[in-house]
Motif scaffolding. Structure first.
Motif, PDB file in Angstrom:
ATOM      1  N   UNK A  25       4.285  44.952 101.256  1.00 56.00           N
ATOM      2  CA  UNK A  25       3.394  45.739 100.410  1.00 56.00           C
ATOM      3  C   UNK A  25       4.085  46.147  99.118  1.00 56.00           C
ATOM      4  N   UNK A  26       5.365  46.507  99.215  1.00 58.31           N
ATOM      5  CA  UNK A  26       6.134  46.881  98.026  1.00 58.31           C
ATOM      6  C   UNK A  26       6.187  45.721  97.044  1.00 58.31           C
ATOM      7  N   UNK A  27       6.489  44.534  97.518  1.00 54.32           N
ATOM      8  CA  UNK A  27       6.638  43.375  96.641  1.00 54.32           C
ATOM      9  C   UNK A  27       5.286  42.894  96.114  1.00 54.32           C
ATOM     10  N   UNK A  28       4.283  42.851  96.996  1.00 55.38           N
ATOM     11  CA  UNK A  28       2.962  42.398  96.558  1.00 55.38           C
ATOM     12  C   UNK A  28       2.284  43.409  95.636  1.00 55.38           C
ATOM     13  N   UNK A  29       2.801  44.629  95.606  1.00 58.26           N
ATOM     14  CA  UNK A  29       2.270  45.619  94.671  1.00 58.26           C
ATOM     15  C   UNK A  29       2.529  45.210  93.224  1.00 58.26           C
ATOM     16  N   UNK A  30       3.426  44.243  93.019  1.00 60.19           N
ATOM     17  CA  UNK A  30       3.658  43.679  91.679  1.00 60.19           C
ATOM     18  C   UNK A  30       2.538  42.710  91.288  1.00 60.19           C
ATOM     19  N   UNK A  31       1.731  42.316  92.272  1.00 60.03           N
ATOM     20  CA  UNK A  31       0.747  41.267  92.081  1.00 60.03           C
ATOM     21  C   UNK A  31       1.184  40.035  92.846  1.00 60.03           C
ATOM     22  N   UNK A  32       0.213  39.272  93.332  1.00 60.38           N
ATOM     23  CA  UNK A  32       0.527  38.137  94.201  1.00 60.38           C
ATOM     24  C   UNK A  32       1.448  37.112  93.530  1.00 60.38           C
ATOM     25  N   UNK A  33       1.136  36.739  92.301  1.00 63.32           N
ATOM     26  CA  UNK A  33       1.906  35.687  91.644  1.00 63.32           C
ATOM     27  C   UNK A  33       3.336  36.115  91.352  1.00 63.32           C
ATOM     28  N   UNK A  62       0.296  37.333 102.633  1.00 65.15           N
ATOM     29  CA  UNK A  62      -0.491  38.208 101.762  1.00 65.15           C
ATOM     30  C   UNK A  62      -1.831  38.552 102.398  1.00 65.15           C
ATOM     31  N   UNK A  63      -2.507  37.551 102.923  1.00 67.85           N
ATOM     32  CA  UNK A  63      -3.813  37.792 103.536  1.00 67.85           C
ATOM     33  C   UNK A  63      -3.702  38.715 104.747  1.00 67.85           C
ATOM     34  N   UNK A  64      -2.622  38.546 105.531  1.00 65.97           N
ATOM     35  CA  UNK A  64      -2.442  39.430 106.678  1.00 65.97           C
ATOM     36  C   UNK A  64      -2.203  40.863 106.226  1.00 65.97           C
ATOM     37  N   UNK A  65      -1.332  41.029 105.227  1.00 71.30           N
ATOM     38  CA  UNK A  65      -1.007  42.383 104.763  1.00 71.30           C
ATOM     39  C   UNK A  65      -2.240  43.052 104.166  1.00 71.30           C
ATOM     40  N   UNK A  66      -3.089  42.283 103.487  1.00 74.19           N
ATOM     41  CA  UNK A  66      -4.346  42.830 102.971  1.00 74.19           C
ATOM     42  C   UNK A  66      -5.203  43.378 104.109  1.00 74.19           C
ATOM     43  N   UNK A  67      -5.396  42.562 105.124  1.00 71.67           N
ATOM     44  CA  UNK A  67      -6.211  42.979 106.274  1.00 71.67           C
ATOM     45  C   UNK A  67      -5.580  44.172 106.983  1.00 71.67           C
ATOM     46  N   UNK A  68      -4.275  44.128 107.123  1.00 70.90           N
ATOM     47  CA  UNK A  68      -3.574  45.210 107.812  1.00 70.90           C
ATOM     48  C   UNK A  68      -3.737  46.525 107.049  1.00 70.90           C
ATOM     49  N   UNK A 107       4.712  53.893 102.551  1.00 69.21           N
ATOM     50  CA  UNK A 107       4.731  54.601 101.263  1.00 69.21           C
ATOM     51  C   UNK A 107       3.866  54.000 100.161  1.00 69.21           C
ATOM     52  N   UNK A 108       3.662  52.697 100.155  1.00 70.88           N
ATOM     53  CA  UNK A 108       2.914  52.100  99.041  1.00 70.88           C
ATOM     54  C   UNK A 108       1.547  51.562  99.454  1.00 70.88           C
ATOM     55  N   UNK A 109       1.054  51.946 100.640  1.00 66.95           N
ATOM     56  CA  UNK A 109      -0.178  51.340 101.135  1.00 66.95           C
ATOM     57  C   UNK A 109      -1.369  51.577 100.203  1.00 66.95           C
ATOM     58  N   UNK A 115      -3.856  47.719  93.779  1.00 67.75           N
ATOM     59  CA  UNK A 115      -3.393  46.519  93.085  1.00 67.75           C
ATOM     60  C   UNK A 115      -4.113  45.286  93.605  1.00 67.75           C
ATOM     61  N   UNK A 116      -4.207  45.174  94.925  1.00 72.19           N
ATOM     62  CA  UNK A 116      -4.849  44.011  95.534  1.00 72.19           C
ATOM     63  C   UNK A 116      -6.331  43.945  95.167  1.00 72.19           C
ATOM     64  N   UNK A 117      -6.978  45.092  95.098  1.00 72.52           N
ATOM     65  CA  UNK A 117      -8.404  45.120  94.769  1.00 72.52           C
ATOM     66  C   UNK A 117      -8.647  44.591  93.360  1.00 72.52           C
ATOM     67  N   UNK A 118      -7.680  44.802  92.469  1.00 76.38           N
ATOM     68  CA  UNK A 118      -7.829  44.368  91.082  1.00 76.38           C
ATOM     69  C   UNK A 118      -7.340  42.945  90.837  1.00 76.38           C
ATOM     70  N   UNK A 119      -6.796  42.312  91.882  1.00 72.73           N
ATOM     71  CA  UNK A 119      -6.353  40.922  91.755  1.00 72.73           C
ATOM     72  C   UNK A 119      -7.570  40.003  91.600  1.00 72.73           C
ATOM     73  N   UNK A 120      -7.396  38.904  90.874  1.00 70.99           N
ATOM     74  CA  UNK A 120      -8.446  37.900  90.797  1.00 70.99           C
ATOM     75  C   UNK A 120      -8.502  37.148  92.126  1.00 70.99           C
ATOM     76  N   UNK A 121      -9.696  36.834  92.556  1.00 72.43           N
ATOM     77  CA  UNK A 121      -9.838  36.142  93.825  1.00 72.43           C
ATOM     78  C   UNK A 121      -9.843  37.131  94.982  1.00 72.43           C
ATOM     79  N   UNK A 122      -9.631  36.646  96.179  1.00 70.24           N
ATOM     80  CA  UNK A 122      -9.596  37.451  97.396  1.00 70.24           C
ATOM     81  C   UNK A 122     -10.859  38.301  97.542  1.00 70.24           C
ATOM     82  N   UNK A 123     -12.003  37.614  97.410  1.00 66.27           N
ATOM     83  CA  UNK A 123     -13.284  38.298  97.487  1.00 66.27           C
ATOM     84  C   UNK A 123     -13.530  38.906  98.860  1.00 66.27           C
TER      85      UNK A 123
END
Length: 212
Positions: A25-33, A62-68, A107-109, A115-123
């Motif tokens: 979550x900490x790392x993906x908070x930078x954005x997926x790419x 990424x998809x698992x962490x989103x769901x989690x 801590x960063x959930x 951040x994930x909600x504002x990512x392109x894709x992942x509808x």
């Protein structure tokens, strides 16, 4: 959404699993790419082989962490709020405690979900998160006992002041800590609760009728 509890990582020792999920979550908070699996394994203290044994690829992780994140927010936050509590200050206090407890563990959930909600894709994630917010968020302001407020006080405006003060204060504290590290957050936990409690005492004296 898939059943996250059937995923093989859920059989892992909880402390280690949470360490991996927090690192992700900490790392993906930078954005997926921008996120790096090298950084995730370094932060989690595991091998890259172990990470990919459980997830196969970065996208699956990424998809698992989103769901989690959605699931844990629902189960360990929204579903534990007692919306039968009609005193808004008491209701907000339990919400703060539940949110602090969840942030203490992850801590960063909340930042990650934003951040994930504002990512392109992942509808699919956006749909699930939108449903979560649409269903749960309005309950925070529903069925409030407005007779507790002083005469001449607009209950709805007072509720907004209380809520937005809490949001603003919480955000300022996260900026002050300025670290997704679990230990950095945890050592500030007691101070945060004591300070926000002092604000709530002011709210009660300012907006509420005097107790008999």
């Amino acid at each position: 959404m898939d059943d996250i509890y059937a995923h093989k990582i859920m059989s892992m020792e909880p402390e280690k699993r949470d360490r991996i999920l927090n690192a992700a979550m900490k790392e993906f908070n930078k954005g997926y790419k921008k996120a790096s699996t090298d950084e995730i394994v370094h932060e989690a203290g595991i091998s890259k082989g172990l990470l990919f044994h459980y997830f196969g690829c970065k996208e699956s992780l990424y998809e698992f962490v989103l769901q989690y994140a959605v699931e844990v927010t629902l189960k360990e936050y929204f579903e534990l709020i007692n919306f039968e509590q009609r005193d808004f200050l008491d209701r907000m206090w339990q919400i703060i405690l539940l949110k602090a407890d969840l942030s203490y563990k992850y801590p960063v959930v909340f930042d990650f979900m934003t951040t994930a909600y504002n990512e392109k894709g992942y509808d699919a994630f956006k749909s699930a998160n939108r449903h979560l917010l649409a269903e749960q968020a309005p309950k925070i302001f529903a069925n409030i006992d407005e007779t507790l407020f002083r005469d001449g006080i607009d209950p709805k405006k007072a509720v907004n002041i209380i809520y937005w003060t809490h949001v603003g204060y919480a955000n300022s504290q996260m900026e002050r800590i300025n670290s997704p590290n679990l230990k950095d957050f945890q050592k500030e936990y007691s101070r945060f609760l004591e300070e926000i409690k002092a604000y709530f005492e002011i709210f009660r004296k300012t907006f509420y009728k005097e107790e008999c």
